[in-house]
Structures are given as structure tokens and as C-alpha cells.
Design a protein around this motif. Structure first.
Motif, short mmCIF file in Angstrom:
data_model
loop_
_atom_site.label_atom_id
_atom_site.label_comp_id
_atom_site.label_asym_id
_atom_site.label_seq_id
_atom_site.Cartn_x
_atom_site.Cartn_y
_atom_site.Cartn_z
N ASN A 128 -0.74 -1.06 2.99
CA ASN A 128 -0.20 0.37 2.91
C ASN A 128 1.38 0.50 2.76
O ASN A 128 1.63 1.36 3.12
CB ASN A 128 -0.68 0.96 4.23
CG ASN A 128 -2.13 1.53 4.31
OD1 ASN A 128 -2.66 1.98 3.45
ND2 ASN A 128 -2.73 1.23 5.34
N SER A 187 3.48 4.45 -2.86
CA SER A 187 2.68 5.27 -3.58
C SER A 187 1.17 5.43 -2.74
O SER A 187 0.63 4.29 -2.38
CB SER A 187 2.15 4.59 -5.01
OG SER A 187 1.13 5.11 -5.51
N THR A 188 0.86 6.56 -2.55
CA THR A 188 -0.51 6.73 -1.68
C THR A 188 -1.64 6.38 -2.59
O THR A 188 -2.56 5.68 -2.03
CB THR A 188 -1.02 8.22 -1.55
OG1 THR A 188 0.39 8.89 -0.80
CG2 THR A 188 -2.06 8.49 -0.89
N GLN A 189 -1.48 6.63 -4.06
CA GLN A 189 -2.60 5.94 -4.48
C GLN A 189 -2.88 4.52 -4.88
O GLN A 189 -3.92 4.02 -4.73
CB GLN A 189 -2.51 6.73 -6.25
CG GLN A 189 -3.71 6.25 -7.21
CD GLN A 189 -3.41 7.01 -8.43
OE1 GLN A 189 -2.33 7.46 -8.84
NE2 GLN A 189 -4.39 6.63 -9.51
N ASN A 204 -1.70 2.59 -2.56
CA ASN A 204 -2.04 1.98 -1.25
C ASN A 204 -3.71 2.22 -0.90
O ASN A 204 -4.41 1.42 -0.39
CB ASN A 204 -1.36 2.84 -0.20
CG ASN A 204 0.00 2.21 -0.01
OD1 ASN A 204 0.39 1.35 -0.51
ND2 ASN A 204 0.75 3.42 0.64
N LYS A 205 -4.24 3.10 -1.71
CA LYS A 205 -5.54 3.45 -1.43
C LYS A 205 -6.47 2.58 -2.24
O LYS A 205 -7.21 1.92 -1.86
CB LYS A 205 -5.91 4.91 -1.87
CG LYS A 205 -7.46 5.22 -1.96
CD LYS A 205 -7.49 6.65 -2.31
CE LYS A 205 -9.25 6.92 -2.49
NZ LYS A 205 -9.18 8.51 -2.76
N ARG A 238 -6.52 -0.87 -0.54
CA ARG A 238 -7.30 -0.91 0.54
C ARG A 238 -8.77 -1.00 0.07
O ARG A 238 -9.69 -1.86 0.52
CB ARG A 238 -7.24 0.46 1.43
CG ARG A 238 -5.96 0.46 2.35
CD ARG A 238 -6.05 1.84 3.32
NE ARG A 238 -6.35 2.76 2.91
CZ ARG A 238 -5.21 3.78 2.26
NH1 ARG A 238 -4.20 3.45 2.39
NH2 ARG A 238 -5.85 5.03 1.92
N HIS A 294 7.24 2.86 -6.55
CA HIS A 294 6.25 2.39 -5.43
C HIS A 294 7.18 1.57 -4.58
O HIS A 294 6.72 1.54 -3.49
CB HIS A 294 4.91 1.85 -6.07
CG HIS A 294 4.30 2.42 -7.07
ND1 HIS A 294 4.41 3.72 -7.43
CD2 HIS A 294 3.35 1.90 -7.81
CE1 HIS A 294 3.81 4.04 -8.41
NE2 HIS A 294 3.04 2.89 -8.95
#
Length: 536
Positions: free
Chosen positions: A116, A120-122, A124-125, A128, A199
Motif C-alpha cells: 500500500n 495510486s489507489t489502483q 495498491n489494490k 494486494r 505513484h
């Protein structure tokens, strides 16, 4: 009696006249046929190969990026080894692209809390998700030793990327030391992956922050092995014509790499660029996409290289990722995709500054990027579709369209030693589309290679019509028997299992075809990429 003599003499004379006229007609017809043939030859594409201009073949151009974090394949899986071996790659990149920014070689994997750490939320997702997939399928392990066993088994040149994001100079140096102690011959190392992206601004807010960290890793690594080559990550801004003037941060990043205000740039040897053809549009006919892609290869790459030659005049260029853009691109896994990789590869052969290249990616999920991948069930979330599994393939693995183009390239690189200069006359012209509308380019691209007893002619026919070329070696027409292996299809939309927009036929539509015969009768099919093999 005189009358008979007269009639006989007239008959003989008439017979002689008819015979003479007949011979004249035959000779005239033969002359006209020869003239017609000669005129036809003059109108044909003429390709001249200068074998006196031989230079060593840059073998590291034929490589693949490996990214095994989804866990679909392992380096020592039998099917992975078999399919990789059949491609004859010269180079493989480890541990992949983005995943390398989080990989820790000493644990052969990743730390969950680092997944995480980007802005960048995308991303990181995705990190994971891949972390969890790998943990379920491979106990979270991507083994460096397994990778090196594969490289040693198949005589492959490794390129390895160190973690400058969550790693440390000490850990990178220890990796180099471990490789030396194990007898692994690794000469190419990259200092991170795509850190010019926003990012990573929380750790590298400027190019100088990246350079400071990268230099610390580099000096520690070269202290262990001074013979290694190191590459910094440059931006691909010059390959994106539409965004070049807008992408000021990326241009400033490259300028900062070249200037390096902290001192000399002698501590790194190369810069890595990831080259993708950015036109991921859905509502444009595939014929127009073909004219755009070849226009981009023909014109856009030369324009981009002027930029990199100016910014990095004394550094090697490593293209450690290249492909079309976006797995959902409608070109993905089509006949056009197979043509594209062959044509792009030939373009790289013409650019001496590029010394290393890796296609992204050799294996993985879906139908867009991979050379081979698992059979993909229909998913409404990703829009991947599949039309049926070929009986001839390995279990649940399918060879995508680009597999066969790369197989042809691999066959040549396994045998050829030198590259020759090629010139052409009567070149068929081909009009570009979209950004290249109205621009005319060569309808074919040709490269020639060889070894002590064989010539290999790599040829791409961009045209929507067949061509019949004449080849000249040392100024003399080559009329020997040849073997021509190629991928071609009248339908540019032909797929091996469908793609994001098309379900596919349920069969392998793109595969290698073969022709044998005298080169005088050789025809290069439209929409094709192939290799002509001729014994000296």
C-alpha cells in the motif's frame, strides 16, 4: 511439264515463306515475352543485401519480461519451461516490472505492509490482489534461484531489477554478492521501475531524490562487482506524440537524469525506457489501426530516438518493456498484433543505440499482453472472452497470436551471428492513418542476417496485397531454393482464443505456415511477417 514445274516451285516458295513467317512470329512472341518478363521484373520490389557490411547481431534484443506475481506459472513448471524453450529467448528480465519495486530477494517474495505504499489507489489494490494470489498459489514465493536455474538450463542472459523503493543499498549489494558466489553470470541490473510516475512522489518527489537513492545502490553494487552494467529508469515521453508537450514532468525527469546535479553520471551505464504504442481506442476499424501502428513504427520511433540521442548521447538504451498499449486494446491477440511485434522488432534491429530489449510479458493472465497464458473464462468484470480451447495445446495453456511471430524470431536468433545492410528499389508505398494520415511509408520492412552457411531474411508485409520480391546478393539475383516460414491471415481480426472485444472462433487462427521452392516464385502474402531461409 513446265506447268507442273511452275506449280511445284510456287508451292515450295510459299512453304518457305510460311515457314519463315512462322519462325518470325515465334521469335517475336518470345521477344515480347522476354520484354514483358523483363518489364515485370523491373516493376517488382527489388531487395539488395550487402553481406560485406556484416556487424555482430545484438543478441540481447530478443528478450522477455517475466512477471510471475499472479502465481499462474512458476519458473520450473514443466509447461513454462517447454514453451519458453520453444521460443529460444536470448534474455529474460526478473522479477518483472512494477513488482520489482517491492521484491525482496532474500525472502524470495514480498512484505504485505509494503503493498500500500504508493500514491495510486489502483496500483495498491492490484499489488494486494497479486500478493494474495501468489500466497494462495505459490506460498508467496517467486524464487530467484529458480529463475537462474531456468536461465542456465536454456542458456539465457538474465537482466535483474533491484528494489530501490522499499529496499536498501546494502540489500542490493548483497544480491550482487550472492549472485557472484553462486556463479550466476549477471551483467545487467536495473535500478527500479518507472519511478518517474506520480505513484512514487511520496518517496521520490523529484528526479534528484531518485538519483541520490539510485546512486547509493549503484555504488554499493559496483563495489562488489565493477564489471556489471546498471540502468536508471527514464520516461517514455518521446514515444507519446500526443502528450509530449504536455508531459513536462517526464521531460524534466529525463533532463535531471542526464544532468545529475549531484555529480558525474559515470556510475550508470544505460537508461531503461518502456515503449508502448498508445492508441487504446475501441471505435476505429482495425485496418485504420494497422495503418496507425505501422505509421508509429515507421515515423514515430525515429522522432523519439532523436530525443533520446540528444538527452542521453553517451548511454545505452534498454527497452525493458515493449508491447501495444493496454490489454483491452482491440488489437490484442489478433493477427495484427502478431504482425506488429515482428515489425517493431525489425525496427529495433535498425537502431544501434538500443542494446537490450524485453517484450512485456512472456506469460500471465488474459489475452492482451502475454505470449502464452491460461485459458480465460468469461468474466463480465474484465470483459475477457474465450471461444474454445485448442486440442493441440498444453492443458489449460494457450499460445496467443504473438507466440508464433516470436517463435520465428527465436529460430533465427538461435542460428544467426551477423546482421547485414539492406536496401530496396520499387518499394510499395502504404498510407498511414490517424496521427499519420496522408503520410506515405514503405509497405514492407526487411532485415537480413546470417551465419557461416545460411542467410535469413526477415520480412514484414504491411500491405493488404501480396508482393513478389526479387533478392540480390553481391549484385546478383538469388535464384536458389528457400524455405519461407510465416504468419499471415487475410483477416486482421483473427485471434487465438478471442480478446477483449471478440470471442474468437474456438481454434488457433494464427499459426506458422511454410512454403518451399525456388526464390523466383516466392510470394510474400499480405498482412504477414516471416523468415526466408536460404543456404549459401
Amino acid at each position: 511439264m513446265s506447268l507442273m514445274r511452275y506449280l511445284n516451285s510456287n508451292l515450295i516458295r510459299n512453304i518457305l515463306i510460311c515457314f519463315t513467317l512462322g519462325i518470325s512470329v515465334v521469335l517475336l512472341m518470345m521477344l515480347n515475352l522476354e520484354c514483358s518478363r523483363r518489364e515485370s521484373d523491373e516493376d517488382r520490389v527489388q531487395i539488395y543485401i550487402d553481406t560485406e557490411s556484416a556487424v555482430p547481431l545484438r543478441r540481447e534484443l530478443y528478450g522477455f519480461n517475466t512477471n510471475m506475481m499472479t502465481g499462474d506459472y512458476g519458473y520450473l513448471d514443466k509447461d513454462f519451461i517447454a514453451l519458453t524453450e520453444s521460443l529460444n529467448p536470448t534474455s529474460l528480465r526478473f522479477p518483472g516490472g512494477t513488482v520489482g519495486n517491492f521484491y525482496h530477494w532474500d525472502i524470495s517474495g514480498f512484505y504485505e505492509n509494503e503493498m500500500n505504499t504508493t500514491l495510486s489507489t489502483q496500483l495498491n489494490k492490484r499489488n494486494r490482489g497479486n500478493f494474495n494470489k501468489l500466497r494462495k498459489k505459490r506460498n508467496g514465493i517467486i524464487s530467484f534461484d529458480d529463475f537462474m536455474k531456468l536461465c542456465n538450463k536454456l542458456n539465457i542472459i538474465p537482466i535483474v531489477m533491484v528494489n530501490v523503493w522499499t529496499g536498501s543499498p546494502e540489500k542490493s549489494a548483497a544480491w550482487v554478492r550472492y549472485a557472484k558466489e553462486m556463479g550466476y553470470n549477471i551483467r545487467h541490473w536495473e535500478l527500479g521501475n518507472e519511478h518517474y510516475l506520480p505513484h512514487y512522489l511520496n518517496r521520490f518527489p523529484t528526479v534528484h531524490a531518485y538519483m541520490q537513492t539510485a546512486k547509493e545502490h549503484a555504488l554499493a553494487m559496483k563495489a562488489v562487482d565493477p564489471q556489471i552494467k546498471l540502468s536508471v529508469c527514464a520516461s517514455p515521453v518521446a514515444f507519446h506524440k500526443e502528450g509530449f508537450l504536455l508531459a513536462t514532468p517526464q521531460r524534466k525527469w529525463d533532463e535531471g537524469l542526464a544532468e545529475n546535479t549531484s555529480g558525474s553520471t559515470d556510475w550508470y551505464d544505460a537508461f531503461s525506457v518502456h515503449v508502448y504504442a498508445y492508441k487504446a481506442v475501441k471505435d476505429i476499424e482495425i485496418e485504420k489501426m494497422k495503418a496507425y501502428l505501422f505509421g508509429w513504427i515507421h515515423f514515430g520511433i525515429d522522432e523519439a530516438m532523436e530525443y533520446y540521442e540528444e538527452v542521453f548521447p553517451n548511454k545505452e538504451m534498454w527497452v525493458t518493456e515493449w508491447n501495444i498499449a493496454n490489454p483491452a486494446n482491440r488489437v490484442a491477440n489478433t493477427q495484427l498484433h502478431a504482425m506488429y511485434v515482428g515489425d517493431f522488432f525489425m525496427k529495433m534491429l535498425s537502431i544501434p543505440k538500443i542494446t537490450h530489449a524485453n517484450f512485456h510479458v512472456i506469460a500471465g493472465y488474459g489475452k492482451g499482453f502475454p505470449v502464452f497464458s491460461k485459458v480465460t473464462p468469461i468474466s463480465q468484470r474484465t470483459f475477457w472472452k474465450y471461444g474454445g480451447e485448442p486440442e493441440s495445446d498444453y492443458g489449460d495453456t494457450i499460445r496467443r497470436t504473438v507466440f508464433y511471430a516470436f517463435q520465428l524470431i527465436g529460430e533465427v536468433f538461435d542460428k544467426a551471428k551477423t546482421l547485414f545492410e539492406v536496401s530496396q528499389e520499387n518499394i510499395p508505398m502504404f498510407e498511414g492513418e490517424l496521427d499519420y494520415k496522408g503520410k506515405m511509408m514503405s509497405g514492407i520492412q526487411v532485415r537480413a542476417m546470417g551465419n557461416i552457411d545460411t542467410y535469413f531474411i526477415m520480412i514484414s508485409n504491411r500491405m493488404s496485397r501480396d508482393i513478389s520480391p526479387i533478392f540480390y546478393f553481391h549484385g546478383k539475383q538469388l535464384k536458389r531454393n528457400a524455405t519461407y516460414r510465416y504468419v499471415a491471415n487475410d483477416n486482421l481480426k483473427a485471434t487465438n482464443g478471442g480478446n477483449a472485444e471478440m470471442e474468437g472462433s474456438g481454434s488457433i487462427e494464427v499459426r506458422i505456415q511454410e512454403w518451399k521452392g525456388n526464390m523466383k516464385a516466392l510470394i510474400i502474402p499480405k498482412n504477414s511477417f516471416g523468415i526466408i531461409e536460404v543456404r549459401k
